[in-house]
Design an enzyme around this catalytic site. Structure first.
Site, PDB file in Angstrom:
ATOM      1  N   HIS A  81     -21.338   8.315  10.858  1.00  0.00           N
ATOM      2  CA  HIS A  81     -22.474   7.431  10.625  1.00  0.00           C
ATOM      3  C   HIS A  81     -23.729   8.218  10.268  1.00  0.00           C
ATOM      4  O   HIS A  81     -23.892   9.379  10.659  1.00  0.00           O
ATOM      5  CB  HIS A  81     -22.731   6.575  11.861  1.00  0.00           C
ATOM      6  CG  HIS A  81     -21.630   5.605  12.149  1.00  0.00           C
ATOM      7  ND1 HIS A  81     -21.668   4.722  13.196  1.00  0.00           N
ATOM      8  CD2 HIS A  81     -20.447   5.365  11.506  1.00  0.00           C
ATOM      9  CE1 HIS A  81     -20.578   3.981  13.201  1.00  0.00           C
ATOM     10  NE2 HIS A  81     -19.814   4.363  12.193  1.00  0.00           N
ATOM     11  N   GLU A  83     -26.741   7.940  11.384  1.00  0.00           N
ATOM     12  CA  GLU A  83     -27.488   8.367  12.570  1.00  0.00           C
ATOM     13  C   GLU A  83     -26.869   9.626  13.174  1.00  0.00           C
ATOM     14  O   GLU A  83     -27.583  10.555  13.569  1.00  0.00           O
ATOM     15  CB  GLU A  83     -27.498   7.241  13.621  1.00  0.00           C
ATOM     16  CG  GLU A  83     -28.135   5.950  13.142  1.00  0.00           C
ATOM     17  CD  GLU A  83     -27.173   4.965  12.480  1.00  0.00           C
ATOM     18  OE1 GLU A  83     -27.527   3.780  12.399  1.00  0.00           O
ATOM     19  OE2 GLU A  83     -26.067   5.372  12.048  1.00  0.00           O
ATOM     20  N   CYS A 109     -24.633   1.299  16.050  1.00  0.00           N
ATOM     21  CA  CYS A 109     -23.455   0.964  16.840  1.00  0.00           C
ATOM     22  C   CYS A 109     -23.620   1.554  18.246  1.00  0.00           C
ATOM     23  O   CYS A 109     -24.560   2.317  18.501  1.00  0.00           O
ATOM     24  CB  CYS A 109     -22.193   1.511  16.167  1.00  0.00           C
ATOM     25  SG  CYS A 109     -22.004   3.311  16.283  1.00  0.00           S
ATOM     26  N   CYS A 112     -23.599   5.470  18.336  1.00  0.00           N
ATOM     27  CA  CYS A 112     -24.849   6.016  17.804  1.00  0.00           C
ATOM     28  C   CYS A 112     -26.004   5.756  18.771  1.00  0.00           C
ATOM     29  O   CYS A 112     -26.865   6.617  18.970  1.00  0.00           O
ATOM     30  CB  CYS A 112     -25.157   5.441  16.430  1.00  0.00           C
ATOM     31  SG  CYS A 112     -24.083   6.094  15.127  1.00  0.00           S
TER      32      CYS A 112
END
Length: 157
Positions: A81, A83, A109, A112
């Site tokens: 991801h 992040e 999510c 994260c």
């Protein structure tokens, strides 16, 4: 012609949009910018780990998981991801992001969100909510991380 300067949140969100153009997974062209004291510390976009094939090259690598409501969903696990990549980039270069603000496309999510909390990020600004954002939002709230969602649209991912 009059020039309207964007707010700092608008400015950094537009940079997150530019970063997202490097994403290599068509399911979510997502970018992230981490900022402190109005200075960019790190950026990240959705893509495979360094040296591994990207979704755009090799296709998605789907795995079935259960969401927070017990529903079976398919997620692509090839991609890291945005992040996560921004936090990893800061760590790789020895840059503290403690007390920083993170700009991104949607509520992070759960994984994260936990990384954001542990990295010491204190504020998150996102464009949209996330379909599975209930638990991540609760974790962020409980940890004292400010979350600003710019519109009420829910991103289906």
């Amino acid at each position: 012609m009059e020039n309207r300067r964007p707010s700092w949140d608008e400015y950094f969100m537009s940079i997150a949009h530019a970063v997202s153009t490097r994403s290599t997974c068509d399911r979510g062209r997502i970018g992230c910018v981490i900022v402190k004291d109005k200075r960019i510390l790190s950026t990240g976009y959705a893509g495979a780990p360094k040296g591994l094939p990207h979704c755009d090259e090799a296709g998605h690598l789907f795995r079935k998981t259960l969401d927070e409501n017990g529903n079976t969903v398919e997620n692509c696990v090839r991609t890291t991801h945005a992040e996560q990549n921004a936090i990893a980039q800061a760590a790789l270069h020895g840059i503290s992001i403690n007390g920083a603000t993170l700009y991104g496309k949607m509520v992070p999510c759960l994984n994260c969100a936990k990384m954001i909390i542990n990295a010491g990020i204190r504020r998150i600004v996102v464009e949209k909510d996330y379909q599975d954002g209930g638990l991540p939002k609760q974790f962020l709230k409980d940890a004292g991380v400010e979350l600003l969602i710019l519109n009420n649209e829910v991103m289906k991912y």
